[in-house]
Design an enzyme around this catalytic site. Structure first.
Site, PDB file in Angstrom:
ATOM      1  N   ARG A 103      27.475  51.529  26.021  1.00  0.00           N
ATOM      2  CA  ARG A 103      28.212  51.598  24.767  1.00  0.00           C
ATOM      3  C   ARG A 103      27.902  50.438  23.838  1.00  0.00           C
ATOM      4  NH1 ARG A 103      34.335  53.008  25.678  1.00  0.00           N
ATOM      5  NH2 ARG A 103      34.477  50.870  26.388  1.00  0.00           N
ATOM      6  N   TYR A 104      27.541  49.293  24.418  1.00  0.00           N
ATOM      7  CA  TYR A 104      27.219  48.097  23.630  1.00  0.00           C
ATOM      8  C   TYR A 104      25.752  47.768  23.866  1.00  0.00           C
ATOM      9  CZ  TYR A 104      32.294  47.696  24.069  1.00  0.00           C
ATOM     10  OH  TYR A 104      33.647  47.948  24.063  1.00  0.00           O
ATOM     11  N   ARG A 107      24.931  45.162  27.058  1.00  0.00           N
ATOM     12  CA  ARG A 107      25.473  45.322  28.408  1.00  0.00           C
ATOM     13  C   ARG A 107      25.798  46.779  28.674  1.00  0.00           C
ATOM     14  NH1 ARG A 107      28.971  43.696  24.657  1.00  0.00           N
ATOM     15  NH2 ARG A 107      31.222  43.955  24.815  1.00  0.00           N
ATOM     16  N   CYS A 116      37.072  54.390  45.708  1.00  0.00           N
ATOM     17  CA  CYS A 116      37.766  53.098  45.600  1.00  0.00           C
ATOM     18  C   CYS A 116      38.456  52.811  46.931  1.00  0.00           C
ATOM     19  CB  CYS A 116      38.836  53.147  44.512  1.00  0.00           C
ATOM     20  SG  CYS A 116      38.178  53.499  42.881  1.00  0.00           S
ATOM     21  N   CYS A 120      44.784  53.862  42.098  1.00  0.00           N
ATOM     22  CA  CYS A 120      45.884  53.421  41.245  1.00  0.00           C
ATOM     23  C   CYS A 120      46.400  54.633  40.466  1.00  0.00           C
ATOM     24  CB  CYS A 120      45.384  52.345  40.292  1.00  0.00           C
ATOM     25  SG  CYS A 120      44.404  51.095  41.147  1.00  0.00           S
ATOM     26  N   CYS A 123      45.067  55.042  36.748  1.00  0.00           N
ATOM     27  CA  CYS A 123      43.641  54.786  36.502  1.00  0.00           C
ATOM     28  C   CYS A 123      43.094  55.622  35.344  1.00  0.00           C
ATOM     29  CB  CYS A 123      42.853  55.108  37.760  1.00  0.00           C
ATOM     30  SG  CYS A 123      41.074  54.988  37.515  1.00  0.00           S
ATOM     31  N   ARG A 125      40.035  56.388  34.952  1.00  0.00           N
ATOM     32  CA  ARG A 125      38.989  57.302  35.443  1.00  0.00           C
ATOM     33  C   ARG A 125      39.538  58.199  36.549  1.00  0.00           C
ATOM     34  NH1 ARG A 125      35.041  52.787  35.151  1.00  0.00           N
ATOM     35  NH2 ARG A 125      34.239  52.906  33.048  1.00  0.00           N
ATOM     36  N   ASP A 284      45.299  53.115  28.928  1.00  0.00           N
ATOM     37  CA  ASP A 284      44.569  54.243  28.343  1.00  0.00           C
ATOM     38  C   ASP A 284      45.343  55.535  28.589  1.00  0.00           C
ATOM     39  OD1 ASP A 284      42.294  52.705  27.529  1.00  0.00           O
ATOM     40  OD2 ASP A 284      41.752  52.550  29.651  1.00  0.00           O
ATOM     41  N   ASP A 321      41.134  50.209  24.527  1.00  0.00           N
ATOM     42  CA  ASP A 321      39.883  50.950  24.467  1.00  0.00           C
ATOM     43  C   ASP A 321      40.148  52.109  23.511  1.00  0.00           C
ATOM     44  OD1 ASP A 321      37.220  51.569  25.448  1.00  0.00           O
ATOM     45  OD2 ASP A 321      37.883  50.531  27.278  1.00  0.00           O
ATOM     46  N   LYS A 328      36.174  48.604  23.091  1.00  0.00           N
ATOM     47  CA  LYS A 328      37.387  47.794  23.287  1.00  0.00           C
ATOM     48  C   LYS A 328      37.573  46.860  22.113  1.00  0.00           C
ATOM     49  CE  LYS A 328      36.678  46.856  28.135  1.00  0.00           C
ATOM     50  NZ  LYS A 328      35.739  47.905  28.184  1.00  0.00           N
TER      51      LYS A 328
HETATM   52  C1  LIG Z   1      34.660  47.609  29.134  1.00  0.00           C
HETATM   53  C2  LIG Z   1      33.265  47.970  29.003  1.00  0.00           C
HETATM   54  C3  LIG Z   1      32.267  46.991  28.946  1.00  0.00           C
HETATM   55  C4  LIG Z   1      32.565  45.516  29.049  1.00  0.00           C
HETATM   56  O1  LIG Z   1      33.147  45.036  27.898  1.00  0.00           O
HETATM   57  P1  LIG Z   1      33.467  43.466  27.783  1.00  0.00           P
HETATM   58  O2  LIG Z   1      34.262  43.389  26.524  1.00  0.00           O
HETATM   59  O3  LIG Z   1      32.163  42.764  27.726  1.00  0.00           O
HETATM   60  O4  LIG Z   1      34.240  43.093  28.998  1.00  0.00           O
HETATM   61  C5  LIG Z   1      30.965  47.394  28.800  1.00  0.00           C
HETATM   62  N1  LIG Z   1      30.635  48.682  28.709  1.00  0.00           N
HETATM   63  C6  LIG Z   1      31.561  49.666  28.758  1.00  0.00           C
HETATM   64  C7  LIG Z   1      31.131  51.085  28.657  1.00  0.00           C
HETATM   65  C8  LIG Z   1      32.914  49.349  28.912  1.00  0.00           C
HETATM   66  O5  LIG Z   1      33.839  50.318  28.983  1.00  0.00           O
HETATM   67  S1  SF4 Z   2      41.873  51.374  38.453  1.00  0.00           S
HETATM   68 FE1  SF4 Z   2      40.762  53.272  39.016  1.00  0.00          FE
HETATM   69  S2  SF4 Z   2      38.670  52.628  39.400  1.00  0.00           S
HETATM   70 FE2  SF4 Z   2      39.948  50.777  39.524  1.00  0.00          FE
HETATM   71  S3  SF4 Z   2      40.527  50.574  41.701  1.00  0.00           S
HETATM   72 FE3  SF4 Z   2      42.176  51.687  40.675  1.00  0.00          FE
HETATM   73  S4  SF4 Z   2      41.635  53.849  41.007  1.00  0.00           S
HETATM   74 FE4  SF4 Z   2      39.753  52.675  41.383  1.00  0.00          FE
END
Ligand SMILES: *Cc1c(COP(=O)(O)O)cnc(C)c1O
Ligand code: SF4
Length: 351
Positions: A103-104, A107, A116, A120, A123, A125, A284, A321, A328
């Site tokens: 996305r960026y 990174r 996992c 959670c 979560c 995801r 989220d 996000d 973010k």
């Molecule tokens: C959260 C996230 C990051 C990391 O973002 P930082 O602000 O650098 O912590 C990088 N890529 C994706 C897709 C993310 O969701």
């Molecule tokens: S927040 Fe989601 S991805 Fe992270 S440990 Fe919990 S269940 Fe796993």
């Protein structure tokens, strides 16, 4: 909701194995038998897993317990709201190949597994985690590595998931080794809950793997000071002593940590254990999570209160996000308004 006799049984003989079903939650006394049928519907949608360490961190088998509330399934998870999404932060639209979310420019996320150590209840995801088919096979990992290799603008790879520390030392070593072989990768970041929920996984062998050329950072997901048990603090100390920079991320959760006092205690304890609070996430909009939701205005008020009484090194950035994959962003609180500054106590000053 809880039968004291059963609870005592649990207290006397803590489970040595992880709990992965509502049925075993009932047999350990964490869930009442009459709730089993309703909770099996939750179980059909979202995975359940509590480690022995988490079971020890739970002191009361009720939703008032900050650890219980994070991991034990609840029928409120069946309330799907219209504004909740299966992919709340737009992972899919930013995924050029399986296992990569880019996305960026500088990174990206690499998600080798969607398993996992715990699941959670809030979560973001949650639609994907716990599903074996979402993990990368060998050919898919090769494709993901080739993508990273080809994108020289990427200097940081974030191992996320799932939880990268549930991988065996052998698989993790292979991934780290391949990333170390890509000259433009300077930093590898691991996003994990394992040191909090399975501290025994932080072995000398695992730590040795992480002492390599791209700097390895670890970001620990922790939401309440009750998660910082003695074994957890010891695991964090082993990592810190090995020179691995430790950061934390927390999610603002109703009934778990939605007060300045609770977060102050958590952030102070993290700093005292050499962990720098990095992000406080606004929750989220994943499906079935509305009972955890705190308003942004309340989140900002909590952050403002913390700014007034907590060391700068203990302050995380409060972020959201943006739904749809837009990234973010910090969401305040704002201190500067045109020609006025609001101080941490909320008083306005002209400038
Ligand atoms: C959260 C996230 C990051 C990391 O973002 P930082 O602000 O650098 O912590 C990088 N890529 C994706 C897709 C993310 O969701
Ligand atoms: S927040 Fe989601 S991805 Fe992270 S440990 Fe919990 S269940 Fe796993």
């Amino acid at each position: 909701m809880m039968m004291p006799g059963l609870w005592l049984r649990l207290m006397r003989g803590p489970e040595r194995r992880a709990i992965t079903s509502v049925k075993s939650l009932v047999s350990t006394g964490l869930v009442a038998r009459e709730d089993e049928t309703a909770l099996s519907k939750v179980e059909a949608n979202f995975s359940t897993r509590l480690t022995p360490e988490v079971l020890k961190q739970i002191k009361l088998a009720t939703l008032d317990d900050p650890v219980y509330r994070q991991y034990v399934p609840h029928t409120d998870e069946l309330n799907f709201r219209a504004d909740e999404r299966a992919d709340p932060i737009g992972d899919k639209i930013n995924s050029p190949v399986k296992g990569i979310i880019h996305r960026y420019p500088d990174r990206l996320l690499l998600t080798p597994t969607h398993t996992c150590a715990v699941y959670c209840r809030f979560c973001f995801r949650r639609e994907n985690v716990g599903k074996a088919e979402a993990s990368l096979n060998k050919a898919e990992m090769d494709t993901a590595m080739a993508y990273i290799d080809a994108h020289t603008e990427v200097s940081e790879v974030i191992l996320s998931g799932g939880d990268p520390l549930i991988l065996s030392d052998r698989r993790l070593a292979e991934i780290l080794h391949r990333l170390a072989g890509i000259a433009h990768i300077q930093v590898i970041r691991l996003h994990t809950r394992v040191p909090l929920v399975e501290p025994s996984r932080i072995t000398p062998a695992l730590i040795k793997l992480m002492r390599i050329r791209p700097a390895v950072y670890m970001v620990l997901h922790v939401n309440h000071v009750a998660e910082l048990s003695v074994p957890v603090k010891k695991a964090m100390a082993r990592l810190a002593r090995a020179g691995i920079p430790l950061l934390s991320q927390s999610v603002l959760l109703k009934g778990v940590n939605d007060s300045a006092e609770t977060l102050e205690e958590l952030f102070r304890a993290l700093v005292a254990n050499r962990v720098k609070p990095y992000y406080l996430h606004h929750l989220d909009k994943a499906q079935g999570t509305s009972h955890f939701r705190v308003s942004i205005a309340r989140g900002q008020a909590i952050m403002r209160a913390l700014r007034g009484r907590l060391s700068g090194i203990a302050q995380p950035t409060y972020v959201i996000d943006i739904p749809g994959g837009h990234g973010k962003v910090p969401i305040g609180p704002e201190y500067l308004s045109v020609n006025e500054i609001v101080d941490p106590k909320g008083r306005r000053h002209q400038i």
